[in-house]
Structures are given as C-alpha cells and as structure tokens.
Scaffold this motif. Sequence first.
Motif, PDB file in Angstrom:
ATOM      1  N   ALA A 124       0.828  -1.209   0.000  1.00 61.03           N
ATOM      2  CA  ALA A 124       0.000   0.000   0.000  1.00 61.03           C
ATOM      3  C   ALA A 124       0.864   1.262   0.000  1.00 61.03           C
ATOM      4  N   ILE A 125       1.951   1.235   0.782  1.00 66.33           N
ATOM      5  CA  ILE A 125       2.838   2.405   0.857  1.00 66.33           C
ATOM      6  C   ILE A 125       3.499   2.653  -0.490  1.00 66.33           C
ATOM      7  N   THR A 127       2.457   1.659  -3.436  1.00 65.81           N
ATOM      8  CA  THR A 127       1.437   2.063  -4.406  1.00 65.81           C
ATOM      9  C   THR A 127       1.149   3.550  -4.284  1.00 65.81           C
ATOM     10  N   ARG A 128       1.013   4.035  -3.060  1.00 60.53           N
ATOM     11  CA  ARG A 128       0.721   5.456  -2.845  1.00 60.53           C
ATOM     12  C   ARG A 128       1.881   6.328  -3.343  1.00 60.53           C
ATOM     13  N   GLU A 131       1.727   6.532  -7.048  1.00 54.48           N
ATOM     14  CA  GLU A 131       0.642   7.434  -7.418  1.00 54.48           C
ATOM     15  C   GLU A 131       1.078   8.884  -7.266  1.00 54.48           C
ATOM     16  N   ASN A 132       1.872   9.173  -6.226  1.00 53.70           N
ATOM     17  CA  ASN A 132       2.353  10.538  -5.997  1.00 53.70           C
ATOM     18  C   ASN A 132       3.246  11.033  -7.134  1.00 53.70           C
ATOM     19  N   GLY A 136       0.530   5.700 -10.999  1.00 51.56           N
ATOM     20  CA  GLY A 136      -0.439   4.757 -10.449  1.00 51.56           C
ATOM     21  C   GLY A 136      -0.971   3.783 -11.474  1.00 51.56           C
TER      22      GLY A 136
END
Length: 233
Positions: A124-125, A127-128, A131-132, A136
């Motif tokens: 999750a970390i 992936t975020r 995305e930043n 993503g």
Amino acid sequence: MSILRAEGVTRSVLLPSEETLTILTGVDLVVDPGDRISVVGRSGSGKSTLLNLLGLIDAPTTGEILFDEQPVRALSSARRDRLRGASIGFVFQQFNLLPGRTALENVMTPLLYEPGAGFWRRRAIATRMLENVGLGHRLDSTPDKLSGGEQQRVAIARALVRRPRLILADEPTGALDLGTGQSVMELLERVADDTDAALVTITHDVAVAARSTRHYRLDAGHLRSVDEMVVAP
C-alpha cells in the motif's frame, strides 16, 4: 541540528604503482533539514566519491563525517547500513532498477527492511508513492516497458518511499531530455518539500544547479561555495 556534517574530509587511494591518488582534499560541508544544495564539477573532479561519502557508502581517509552530530566512524558496519537505509535516499543517473521486477516491486524493495507496520503495509505504501509521482497506472510495468522519464520517476519513488531525511541525487537529469528533466526536478523538489528533507544534487547542468539555494563547485578535490566566491570582494 544538522543532518550531516563533513569536517576536513579527505579521500585518497593507493594505485597499483603504489603512488597515492588524492581525490578529495579538506572538504567541509553542513547539511541542514530542508537544504537544497547543488555540487557542480567536471568529470573526474571527485563528485561520485563525495556522494559515496555523504551517503555513508564509503569512509573518509581522514576527517570526519557526522550524522545527527554523531561520528559515523564510531558506528558498526551494521548500524551504518541501517542508518543509511532508513535516513538516506539515493537517486541514481542510471536508475538502477531491478530488471524483470515491476515498478511496484522495485519501490517495495526498500520497505523489506522497514520494521513493524511499514513492512506489512509495504504494498500500500509503495502504491501510494507511485501514485504521488504519477505512475499509479504503471504499477505492473517492468523497466523495459517504461520510458526513460517513467523509469526515473520509479527510481525517485523508490528513493523516497521510506521518507528519508537526506536525498542524494547523482546527475538525476543526465539521461533525460530537457522537458523531462525539468519535470523530474520539480517532482523531486515537491516530494522533498513534503517531508522537509535535505536535497543534495550532484550535477554538471547549470540549470539544475540554479534550482538550489546553496551552490558549490568541486574542483581538483576542493569543495568551494560558489555563493561565497560571488559575493567576495
């Protein structure tokens, strides 16, 4: 309190001819939280050697490197490795992505050494963070399927995923075209701003160097403040 301090640092190596080659001479540098520092210099001036010293990969021949005012020389190899992994992020010119691994897997790799929740939430970390940096939609793409600019953004995401306090960027735009290079620097600065990280950029590009607030030149092993040279009478 400074993040990193170099005091009278020298680096020399013994050549096969048994002559001593001096690469760095009497380097002094203080890096504080939020600093934006650029170091320019010609090829062979010692920039990569300096980066390895600041990144705790190598040790000075003489002089001292301090991290959080603690002499790095006094740390065991294991403690130095942990400190580097947790607090320093590297952005390499050649990206150094793991071939055959997806963008997500590449960014997750540093989190394998994260304690507690950081390890268990690594997917999750990562992936975020991707995305930043605007990737993503490319989580499952391997490096050979990514453009040069996309690979560099993956490398930046990987360098910042553990929220390092010190970011070392080695010619981060050297392999990119002008437009992509500018976007990469804007992205690197924006993400660094989010965590108040110090950013030290090693570059030969004066346009990249100009983005910093403190400017240095490395010449024949000597690190000099360009800002002080400009204002000196």
